[in-house]
Design a protein around this motif. Structure first.
Motif, mmCIF file in Angstrom:
data_model
loop_
_atom_site.group_PDB
_atom_site.id
_atom_site.type_symbol
_atom_site.label_atom_id
_atom_site.label_comp_id
_atom_site.label_asym_id
_atom_site.label_seq_id
_atom_site.Cartn_x
_atom_site.Cartn_y
_atom_site.Cartn_z
ATOM 1 N N MET A 1 0.822 -1.156 -0.003
ATOM 2 C CA MET A 1 0.180 0.037 -0.026
ATOM 3 C C MET A 1 0.798 1.375 -0.104
ATOM 4 S SD MET A 1 -3.096 0.827 2.501
ATOM 5 C CE MET A 1 -3.992 -0.407 2.116
ATOM 6 N N THR A 3 2.249 4.746 0.805
ATOM 7 C CA THR A 3 2.156 5.623 1.836
ATOM 8 C C THR A 3 3.291 6.949 1.277
ATOM 9 O OG1 THR A 3 4.191 4.761 3.167
ATOM 10 C CG2 THR A 3 1.813 3.988 3.486
ATOM 11 N N ASP A 6 7.982 8.723 2.256
ATOM 12 C CA ASP A 6 9.407 9.224 1.715
ATOM 13 C C ASP A 6 9.413 9.574 0.393
ATOM 14 O OD1 ASP A 6 8.797 6.577 1.028
ATOM 15 O OD2 ASP A 6 10.216 5.626 2.371
ATOM 16 N N PHE A 110 -1.528 7.874 6.159
ATOM 17 C CA PHE A 110 -2.690 7.521 5.316
ATOM 18 C C PHE A 110 -3.722 9.069 5.241
ATOM 19 C CE2 PHE A 110 -1.730 3.473 7.849
ATOM 20 C CZ PHE A 110 -1.740 2.844 6.785
ATOM 21 N N LEU A 181 -4.763 5.886 14.891
ATOM 22 C CA LEU A 181 -3.835 4.944 14.270
ATOM 23 C C LEU A 181 -3.084 5.575 13.489
ATOM 24 C CD1 LEU A 181 -6.744 2.178 13.491
ATOM 25 C CD2 LEU A 181 -4.928 1.875 14.767
ATOM 26 N N THR A 185 1.060 5.233 13.535
ATOM 27 C CA THR A 185 1.749 4.565 12.447
ATOM 28 C C THR A 185 2.594 5.763 12.069
ATOM 29 O OG1 THR A 185 -0.340 3.326 12.143
ATOM 30 C CG2 THR A 185 1.097 3.277 10.302
ATOM 31 N N GLN A 189 6.432 4.869 11.319
ATOM 32 C CA GLN A 189 6.776 4.392 10.022
ATOM 33 C C GLN A 189 7.350 5.564 9.255
ATOM 34 O OE1 GLN A 189 6.672 1.306 10.738
ATOM 35 N NE2 GLN A 189 6.265 1.223 8.651
ATOM 36 N N GLY B 23 13.605 4.529 5.731
ATOM 37 C CA GLY B 23 12.401 4.115 5.714
ATOM 38 C C GLY B 23 12.332 2.758 5.005
ATOM 39 N N ARG B 26 11.532 -0.737 7.376
ATOM 40 C CA ARG B 26 10.444 -0.768 8.251
ATOM 41 C C ARG B 26 9.508 -1.450 7.566
ATOM 42 N NH1 ARG B 26 10.677 5.582 9.075
ATOM 43 N NH2 ARG B 26 12.225 5.618 10.690
ATOM 44 N N PRO B 27 8.635 -2.234 8.345
ATOM 45 C CA PRO B 27 7.379 -3.080 7.642
ATOM 46 C C PRO B 27 6.489 -2.017 7.127
ATOM 47 C CG PRO B 27 7.423 -3.013 10.179
ATOM 48 C CD PRO B 27 8.685 -2.286 9.745
ATOM 49 N N PRO B 28 5.760 -2.577 6.161
ATOM 50 C CA PRO B 28 4.702 -1.520 5.286
ATOM 51 C C PRO B 28 3.782 -1.089 6.302
ATOM 52 C CG PRO B 28 4.651 -3.834 4.462
ATOM 53 C CD PRO B 28 5.657 -3.847 5.674
ATOM 54 N N ALA B 29 3.520 0.146 6.147
ATOM 55 C CA ALA B 29 2.645 1.065 7.358
ATOM 56 C C ALA B 29 1.209 0.318 7.374
ATOM 57 C CB ALA B 29 2.356 2.262 6.651
ATOM 58 N N ALA B 30 0.912 -0.620 6.255
ATOM 59 C CA ALA B 30 -0.662 -1.255 6.253
ATOM 60 C C ALA B 30 -0.477 -2.289 7.364
ATOM 61 C CB ALA B 30 -0.979 -1.609 4.991
ATOM 62 N N VAL B 32 1.599 -2.338 9.750
ATOM 63 C CA VAL B 32 1.611 -1.842 11.166
ATOM 64 C C VAL B 32 0.261 -1.518 11.745
ATOM 65 C CG1 VAL B 32 2.560 0.105 12.613
ATOM 66 C CG2 VAL B 32 3.995 -1.199 11.011
ATOM 67 N N VAL B 33 -0.239 -0.497 10.839
ATOM 68 C CA VAL B 33 -1.880 -0.240 11.321
ATOM 69 C C VAL B 33 -2.630 -1.325 11.696
ATOM 70 C CG1 VAL B 33 -3.048 0.161 9.364
ATOM 71 C CG2 VAL B 33 -3.201 1.760 10.933
ATOM 72 N N LEU B 36 -1.827 -2.632 15.012
ATOM 73 C CA LEU B 36 -2.449 -1.598 16.075
ATOM 74 C C LEU B 36 -3.773 -1.883 16.231
ATOM 75 C CD1 LEU B 36 -0.516 1.419 15.082
ATOM 76 C CD2 LEU B 36 -0.200 0.375 17.288
ATOM 77 N N TYR B 37 -4.691 -2.113 15.092
ATOM 78 C CA TYR B 37 -6.074 -2.128 15.097
ATOM 79 C C TYR B 37 -6.307 -3.540 15.962
ATOM 80 C CZ TYR B 37 -10.868 -1.930 14.492
ATOM 81 O OH TYR B 37 -12.241 -1.894 14.796
ATOM 82 N N ARG B 166 -11.704 -4.946 -1.867
ATOM 83 C CA ARG B 166 -10.726 -4.183 -2.454
ATOM 84 C C ARG B 166 -9.425 -4.954 -2.995
ATOM 85 N NH1 ARG B 166 -8.528 1.091 0.730
ATOM 86 N NH2 ARG B 166 -7.237 0.570 -0.819
ATOM 87 N N ARG B 180 -1.529 -7.320 0.089
ATOM 88 C CA ARG B 180 -2.940 -6.782 0.374
ATOM 89 C C ARG B 180 -3.802 -8.061 0.669
ATOM 90 N NH1 ARG B 180 -5.781 -2.914 -3.640
ATOM 91 N NH2 ARG B 180 -4.467 -1.181 -2.635
#
Lengths: 580, 205
Positions: A1, A3, A6, A110, A181, A185, A189, B23, B26-30, B32-33, B36-37, B166, B180
């Motif tokens: 996905m 983002t 950077d 996001f 969130l 993040t 990140q 950057g 790091r793991p993908p932001a998705a 991580v989120v 967290l969720y 999606r 995804r």
């Protein structure tokens, strides 16, 4: 996905005015939207508090304030201030503005969800304000919204008002979750090259930990809100026990009001720190910048934020001492409450030690920061009283509590917010505010706040109950209480009026204020070193900054200036060092 | 650099000392989120579980007998729905493995979502069955909790279906597909885990 931590490619570039300023995905615009909405609804809460003061200071003089209205003012004032103003402004406003700029990101990770977060927040505010106009008006059950009182006939807003309030809170929590969130993040990140966790400014740490806390605490309020709505609308018995209301038995059976209190305070106590921690972080930065000195004990400050955040999930029942509980629980919660004083005291000492022998510039942000130290120490010390079960029980339902929590989580964070607005205003707008108006605003607000809340401790000690519309003729309430109430109301009038100085200053300066220097305070943190002021969309032009140091290099011996920006490379780069 | 050593860094001594945090590692932001969720949702369902136990008057939860509580019925449909969700999770795992190996994951992903929809329909039928058997919202607190918990879980399943849609739309759209599908599969596994815990709560009490 994709983002936008950077690179510029996925950055949403709006083409129209509406895309740029209304349905914006830019964190800075969203921050301002959050702030303006929060402050607007906060003004409503301020007006409500002044109406309450009119009644208390001059009982019966204002016929349009009736007992029902009074309770509704109490409830709406409390909830708006705590949730819709402070939480939204500190996290949605400052969090949105500062996180990407301070960690060197282009935006939140996001941006679309960030935009959605604001619009859902706005919806929650609309639902809340709409409750003013429904049959029966808004709920008057007190900001803690305890059932069964809130949903039983006889309490103002028991039919529509409470449902609107709970629905609004549930919507707010959805909005906060989306925002929270994103904030967490983004910190994890999207930090730029060289921005290690331990190089982040305290502001970011405070907002970061508060966001995590919000994510874990708000579900409790969400559950409580949904269950209250079901008790009210569908006749379930989650919270409402077998009860006779207005001479008739309701259909409820076996519900637990204490269950609601546990859920509410599992959210409610961390909420204190959700508000306080961003303020702690921001004030650390204000003090450091305006004392031209590195923050004393940076690592301790960070760990104290983390430890306070964690401990705050183990103290909630200290709000329920008067509800009755097993004495061992009371002992546990009193002990955990008092333990929180340790990391909190560490922070206070470190702020004071930062000031010690600093090159203190008594600029307006610094005045507010120092004022915060006064009010926070004051409110913190009165908290030690209330943390003890045996002292809390007689004081809990009195004005002492009002004095305490307004000092510690009302006035203190608000002073930080004012300081922060004065501090970052030149960066946000590119203009400088009027110093005379700002100083007048500070002194009236600071001294006025003391004139309002200090006497409340005294009248609370006398046993004057809170939430009462009128005290009537009562033996234990001497005349001095009535005079004190009058004095408080007059002081509140001055403080209320002084806020017009603030708003006038902010709005006038926006158009007529002198152009601000890009870094008027000589600050080292990253947000002051953007290529443009105010920062342009994407924040950093073509290339993200590289960070070489922490945000507190002030008065460094041998340095050409009294600050060294975070993105300034060391004089001689050695092998293994990153080239900019 | 481990998290502990990062947090133990002496911030004030670091000018120029290899600020190699970028950057790329790091793991993908998705991802991580999503983690967290999971934390947020775990707290949400954990709190409802606590409320359930407290309301039913479980010893040690502070209340004793509350009155009005009777154990919930366990119709066969409850188990059928659980198996459906199991199958959905299985299909997602198959889709994830296929996508990771670069094979066609479409059929598995499609089946997984379909099973999710069947699960939701099954839950609605279960509601009707319980209401018809006299377990109303008003006079049966255990049933009220059941409706509340299944509704909260159902909303999360709807969220899963959104990500399913999606993922389906994104099939064949380049290098992000595997990630995804992996994340959506993880989310569905989490939904299954939550459901099993909730089911255990209903059955054990």
């Amino acid at each position: 996905m994709a983002t936008i931590a950077d690179d510029l490619t996925p950055l949403h570039h709006p083409k129209t005015w509406i895309g740029k300023y209304v349905w914006s995905q830019d964190h800075k615009v969203i921050a301002i939207q959050y702030a303006v909405t929060a402050v607007s609804v906060g003004i409503l809460a301020l007006v409500l508090s002044f109406l309450m003061r009119l009644q208390l200071g001059f009982p019966g003089e204002f016929q349009f304030i009736q007992p029902d209205n009074y309770l509704q003012f109490v409830t709406m004032h409390g909830m708006i201030m705590v949730v819709y103003l402070l939480t939204a402004l500190l996290l949605g406003g400052f969090g949105n503005y500062l996180i990407p700029l301070m960690v060197g990101a282009r935006d939140m990770v996001f941006p679309f969800v960030n935009m959605l977060s604001y619009w859902v927040y706005l919806l929650s505010v609309i639902v809340l304000v709409a409750s003013l106009f429904v049959p029966g008006g808004p709920t008057g059950g007190g900001w803690t919204l305890y059932p069964p009182q809130t949903i039983l006939e006889g309490t103002p807003g028991a039919s529509w008002g409470i449902i609107m309030m709970m629905a609004s809170l549930a919507i707010f929590i959805v909005a906060f979750t989306m925002g929270g969130l994103n904030y967490v993040t983004t910190v994890l990140q999207a930090r730029t090259r060289g921005m290690t966790l331990m190089r982040m400014p305290c502001s970011v740490w405070g907002i970061f930990v508060a966001s995590i806390m919000g994510l874990l605490a708000f579900p409790a309020l969400f559950v409580a809100a949904v269950m209250t709505i079901l008790d009210s609308v569908a006749g379930t018995s989650f919270f409402v026990p077998t009860i006779i209301s207005m001479g008739e038995q309701t259909g409820h059976e076996g519900g637990s009001p204490i269950l609601f209190q546990h859920l509410f305070w599992f959210f409610g106590h961390p909420e204190v720190y959700i508000v306080a921690l961003p303020a702690f972080g921001i004030v650390s930065d204000l003090i450091s910048v305006h004392a031209r000195k590195n923050i004393f004990g940076y690592r301790m400050m960070v760990w104290a934020i983390v430890i306070i955040g964690a401990l705050s999930f183990f103290v909630w029942a200290h709000h329920m001492y008067v509800s009755g509980m097993n004495p061992y629980f009371g002992f546990f919660f009193a002990t955990s409450t008092l333990i929180i004083a340790i990391p909190t005291a560490i922070k206070v000492y470190n702020w004071l030690l930062t000031l010690y022998r600093g090159d203190i510039h008594l600029s307006v942000p610094m005045l507010f920061a120092i004022a915060f130290l006064f009010t926070f120490i004051h409110g913190g010390l009165s908290g030690l009283f209330l943390g003890n079960v045996s002292v809390d029980v007689p004081l809990s339902d009195t004005f002492f509590v009002i004095g305490h929590f307004h000092m510690v989580m009302g006035v203190s964070p608000i002073l930080v917010i004012f300081g922060a607005i004065y501090h970052w205003y030149p960066k946000i707008t590119g203009r400088m505010w009027n110093n005379t108006l700002a100083r007048a605003h500070f002194w009236i607000t600071f001294l006025g706040a003391y004139a309002i809340f200090l006497p409340m401790h005294y009248i609370g000690m006398l046993g004057v109950p809170r939430r009462y519309y009128a005290l009537g003729e009562t033996m234990f309430i001497p005349d001095s209480v009535h005079y004190a109430n009058m004095g408080i109301t007059i002081a509140a009038g001055f403080v209320f009026a002084a806020q017009f100085l603030f708003f006038t200053n902010m709005i006038w300066s926006l158009f007529r204020g002198p152009k601000a220097d890009p870094n008027p305070w000589g600050a080292a943190s990253l947000e002051w070193h953007t290529p443009d002021t105010p920062p342009a969309h994407g924040n950093w032009g073509d290339k993200l900054p590289t960070v070489y140091r922490w945000a507190y290099d002030y008065s460094v011996p041998g340095a050409p200036r009294d600050f060294v920006p975070q993105n300034e490379p060391p004089p001689a780069a050695g092998p293994g060092d990153v080239k900019p | 650099m481990s998290l502990v050593s990062r947090l133990a860094e002496k911030s004030w001594e670091t000018p120029g000392a290899s600020p190699a945090v970028g950057g790329s590692d790091r793991p993908p932001a998705a991802k991580v989120v999503l983690v967290l969720y999971f934390g947020v949702a775990a707290v949400l369902f954990g709190l409802v579980t606590s409320a359930y136990l407290m309301r039913m008057g479980m010893p040690g939860m502070g209340h004793g007998e509350m009155g009005g509580w009777r154990p919930l019925a366990e119709p066969p449909l409850l188990w059928a729905n659980t198996i459906t969700l199991f199958l959905a999770s299985f299909a997602w795992e198959a889709a994830r493995i296929s996508a990771r190996r670069g094979r066609q994951a479409g059929i598995w992903a499609f089946s997984a979502g379909l099973l999710g929809i069947i699960f939701l329909i099954g839950q609605l039928m279960l509601w009707r069955e319980l209401v018809a058997a006299g377990h109303g919202l008003r006079d049966d607190p255990a049933a009220a909790f059941f409706y509340l918990i299944t509704a909260l879980h159902g909303v999360h399943v709807l969220g899963g279906l959104y990500f399913w849609a999606r993922a389906l739309l994104g099939l064949g759209a380049g290098p992000g597909v595997a990630l995804r599908i992996q994340l959506t599969a993880t989310y569905w596994h989490f939904l299954l885990f939550v459901w099993l815990v909730m089911l255990g709560l209903f059955v054990a009490t």
